[in-house]
Design an enzyme around this catalytic site. Structure first.
Site, PDB file in Angstrom:
ATOM      1  N   ASN A  99       0.866  -1.189   0.000  1.00 14.74           N
ATOM      2  CA  ASN A  99       0.000   0.000   0.000  1.00 14.74           C
ATOM      3  C   ASN A  99       0.890   1.222   0.000  1.00 14.74           C
ATOM      4  OD1 ASN A  99      -2.181  -1.626   0.320  1.00 14.74           O
ATOM      5  ND2 ASN A  99      -2.752  -0.886   2.353  1.00 14.74           N
ATOM      6  N   LYS A 464     -23.509  14.087  -0.594  1.00 11.33           N
ATOM      7  CA  LYS A 464     -24.079  12.764  -0.326  1.00 11.33           C
ATOM      8  C   LYS A 464     -24.883  12.284  -1.523  1.00 11.33           C
ATOM      9  CE  LYS A 464     -22.463  11.691   2.199  1.00 11.33           C
ATOM     10  NZ  LYS A 464     -21.346  11.774   3.061  1.00 11.33           N
ATOM     11  N   GLU A 467     -22.512  11.540  -4.707  1.00 13.99           N
ATOM     12  CA  GLU A 467     -21.546  10.440  -4.639  1.00 13.99           C
ATOM     13  C   GLU A 467     -22.204   9.075  -4.688  1.00 13.99           C
ATOM     14  OE1 GLU A 467     -19.042  10.430  -1.131  1.00 13.99           O
ATOM     15  OE2 GLU A 467     -20.698  11.011   0.141  1.00 13.99           O
ATOM     16  N   HIS A 483     -26.074  35.038  -9.644  1.00 14.07           N
ATOM     17  CA  HIS A 483     -24.904  35.651 -10.290  1.00 14.07           C
ATOM     18  C   HIS A 483     -24.306  34.759 -11.371  1.00 14.07           C
ATOM     19  CE1 HIS A 483     -24.969  39.123  -7.688  1.00 14.07           C
ATOM     20  NE2 HIS A 483     -25.159  38.305  -6.666  1.00 14.07           N
TER      21      HIS A 483
HETATM   22  C1  F6R Z   1     -17.818  11.504   1.652  1.00 11.34           C
HETATM   23  C2  F6R Z   1     -16.621  10.979   2.278  1.00 11.34           C
HETATM   24  C3  F6R Z   1     -15.323  11.669   2.001  1.00 11.34           C
HETATM   25  C4  F6R Z   1     -14.480  11.744   3.289  1.00 11.34           C
HETATM   26  C5  F6R Z   1     -13.089  12.309   2.969  1.00 11.34           C
HETATM   27  C6  F6R Z   1     -12.241  12.433   4.205  1.00 11.34           C
HETATM   28  O1  F6R Z   1     -18.936  10.744   1.996  1.00 11.34           O
HETATM   29  O2  F6R Z   1     -16.657  10.007   2.981  1.00 11.34           O
HETATM   30  O3  F6R Z   1     -15.517  12.934   1.457  1.00 11.34           O
HETATM   31  O4  F6R Z   1     -15.153  12.537   4.215  1.00 11.34           O
HETATM   32  O5  F6R Z   1     -12.437  11.475   2.042  1.00 11.34           O
HETATM   33  O6  F6R Z   1     -12.028  11.196   4.815  1.00 11.34           O
HETATM   34  P1  F6R Z   1     -11.559  11.112   6.321  1.00 11.34           P
HETATM   35  O7  F6R Z   1     -12.649  11.680   7.163  1.00 11.34           O
HETATM   36  O8  F6R Z   1     -11.334   9.646   6.574  1.00 11.34           O
HETATM   37  O9  F6R Z   1     -10.303  11.927   6.442  1.00 11.34           O
END
Ligand code: F6R
Length: 582
Positions: A99, A464, A467, A483
């Site tokens: 990873n 939300k 996505e 605007h």
């Molecule tokens: C949207 C979502 C992403 C995370 C973003 C940050 O539903 O899950 O936008 O909020 O990738 O991720 P974290 O909170 O794990 O740093």
């Protein structure tokens, strides 16, 4: 994003590795593979697409008898998602899963090609395997030490060697990897959720610490010195990895919100001293990505009302700006996973400036939880659906409590105690949310409008929806639409207006009327019994708690839209749960 699991123990690794890969699926991936080793033979099986197709392939293969294996889910960065680029990669005697991203991979690859090495894939991972193979002269720790001196970037590696069929090795830097400790069996994984069905005991590995694991035990070492690390117990349980009767994790996780919110309230309501006091600071910076950033936007609204000077940035921009710090600056770092690469980089920038950093984070022992000056755990449990719901809500709750600590009031406290029940009642009203979803799911475009805190709410509602349902959606400050963007409003375009802030209620209503007169179909989300037919009336509550009722409602609407469209709700295309690349 990519996930790793490795196993050494009495069982045949196949089942452990497949169960681990299934628990890693939520992170997003496009191919997967496993490697098993026995008696100088390494068997590798890979597949593009779902873990179920890898499982079919494994079940139709003649598997070697083995007690050690490594496995991987890949989210393509270097090279297309195909079987050749999928992990594990084998060069000579060495097989690895990886990873992270090796930044000097092409330089190293050219050097190795000149030395006669042939590469099959486009990956940076194969370069690492080739380097370890080059340096391996019978001592793996030595070969790994030489390799990590050459490579630059982030890595978590699980390693097998044909000449050492009883050993499993691992090393990490920047990318997370832990050692799981079971009953005479050991695991390596990038995510505790992958092994939680087998053990909740784990050991954290520091940067460039090499772990050598046999069936009899393990040794962690760095620069030739043994390192004794404590065994930690994870609070994660099997329940968070199962659907418990729900169709999707997303709806399960939305429905968990009232209980989780109640737990946090009970924890802090009479122990506010456990929360950092923001009064100590003159300047607050908030950083995060995606929904975590939108949670931060809500926090900015709270803290500005409390009289603080607040600036907010998406983490990937923050680190490249010319930011001014003073000793009275606090940087609030918001992240569910605690492993988002952009957010980690922003946090490290702030740490390097010697200012205090506060993590609002879900995963304890994550990089962000460990490296910030202070941490507040949101205690959401494992969030499996890629689109965040409960973690966002708990981030906002913590920000709201920090604001309450700055400005305590009896009115807030009373409303706070009523929040979980009000939230539960609202979420139980699935009928009205499905009705709103009916009005949206055939549309191509949806706009969300609001002002001030309602605009911050709209940003999350819009994210939300797009996505998980793939419907194009945008959130706009209600006054800004005219605007330019108002030219996109056509007959039948849905415009969702969020109106909870009474100070600007009439202004937003006027903006809604402007789009209605251009053919838009309005959906009203607010506290008042308005004339619009399509609406959800949100119970009134203290304004610093209001987003905690409105956003769950928007989450439910998005869920039902995606459900009606038959989308892959828990694993939307192109997305990953934990974005560990910049
Ligand atoms: C949207 C979502 C992403 C995370 C973003 C940050 O539903 O899950 O936008 O909020 O990738 O991720 P974290 O909170 O794990 O740093």
């Amino acid at each position: 994003m990519c996930g790793i699991i490795g196993y050494i123990g009495k069982k045949h690794p196949k089942d452990v590795l497949l169960s681990g890969l299934k628990n890693l699926e939520y992170r997003g991936y496009d191919s997967a593979g496993i490697a098993l080793i026995n008696n100088k033979t390494t068997q590798i099986i890979k597949s593009v697409g779902k873990i179920s197709s890898l499982e079919d392939k494994i079940n139709n293969s003649d598997l070697i008898d083995s007690k050690i294996g490594i496995a991987h889910t890949r989210w393509a960065t270097h090279g297309v998602p195909d079987e050749i680029n999928a992990h594990p990669h084998k060069v000579g005697k060495i097989t690895i899963v990886h990873n992270g991203i090796i930044e000097n991979a092409s330089f190293l690859k050219n050097k190795l090609i000149k030395e006669g090495v042939c590469f099959n894939s486009e990956t940076d991972t194969e370069v690492i395997a080739a380097l370890i193979n080059k340096y391996y002269k019978g001592n793996m720790v030595d070969a790994l030490n030489k390799t990590i001196k050459d490579i630059k970037g982030s890595y978590a590696l699980g390693i097998l060697c044909d000449d050492e069929p009883d050993m499993l090795y691992a090393v990490r830097c920047e990318s997370p990897l832990i050692l799981g400790v079971g009953d005479n069996e050991y695991f390596i994984t990038s995510d505790i959720g992958a092994i939680i069905n087998y053990t909740n005991k784990y050991v954290l590995l520091g940067a460039n610490e090499i772990v050598s694991i046999s069936k009899n035990g393990y040794r962690v070492e760095k620069d030739g010195k043994e390192i004794n690390r404590d065994i930690n117990i994870s609070s994660l349980n099997n329940e968070s990895s199962s659907l418990m009767g729900y169709d999707h994790y997303m709806i399960k996780e939305i429905m968990e919100e009232p209980v989780l919110v109640n737990n946090i309230i009970k924890k802090y309501i009479n122990n506010m001293d456990k929360l950092v006091d923001l009064k100590k600071y003159k300047h607050i910076h908030i950083v995060g990505c995606g929904s975590a950033y939108y949670a931060g936007m809500i926090g900015k609204n709270f803290f500005e009302e409390d009289g603080l000077d607040v600036q907010i940035d998406v983490a990937s921009e923050y680190r490249y700006r010319n930011i001014k710090y003073s000793k009275n600056t606090l940087v609030i770092v918001i992240s569910q996973s605690g492993e988002t690469a952009d957010t980690i980089a922003a946090m490290r920038l702030a740490n390097s400036k010697k200012v205090d950093t506060l993590a609002i984070v879900n995963v304890d022992d994550s990089t962000i939880a460990r490296e910030c000056t202070y941490k507040i755990l949101i205690e959401a449990g494992r969030e499996v659906a890629v689109a965040t719901t409960k973690a966002y809500i708990l981030q906002v709750l913590i920000l709201s409590l920090l604001s309450y600590k700055l400005n305590p009031s009896e009115e807030y406290k009373k409303d706070l105690l009523e929040l979980p029940v009000k939230l539960k009642i609202l979420l139980d009203k699935t009928g009205i949310h499905k009705k709103m979803a009916d009005k949206i799911y055939r549309k191509k475009d949806v706009f969300f409008i609001g002002r001030k805190i309602d605009y911050a709410i709209c940003m999350e509602g819009s994210l939300k929806l797009k996505e998980i349902s793939y419907i194009h959606s945008e959130a706009y400050q209600a006054g800004e639409l005219k605007h330019g963007t108002i030219s996109l409003i056509n007959k039948g375009t849905v415009v969702v207006a969020v109106i909870t802030d009474n100070d600007i209620r009439d202004k937003t209503i006027s903006n809604l009327e402007e789009v209605i007169s251009r053919g838009a179909k309005p959906i009203y989300i607010g506290n008042e019994r308005v004339k619009y037919k399509s609406k959800i009336i949100i119970p009134k509550i203290h304004k610093k708690l209001q987003p905690l009722l409105v956003v769950p409602s928007l989450q439910l609407i998005s869920y039902f839209v995606a459900f009606k469209k038959g989308c892959n709700i828990d694993k939307p295309k192109n997305l990953a749960k934990s974005v560990t690349v910049e």
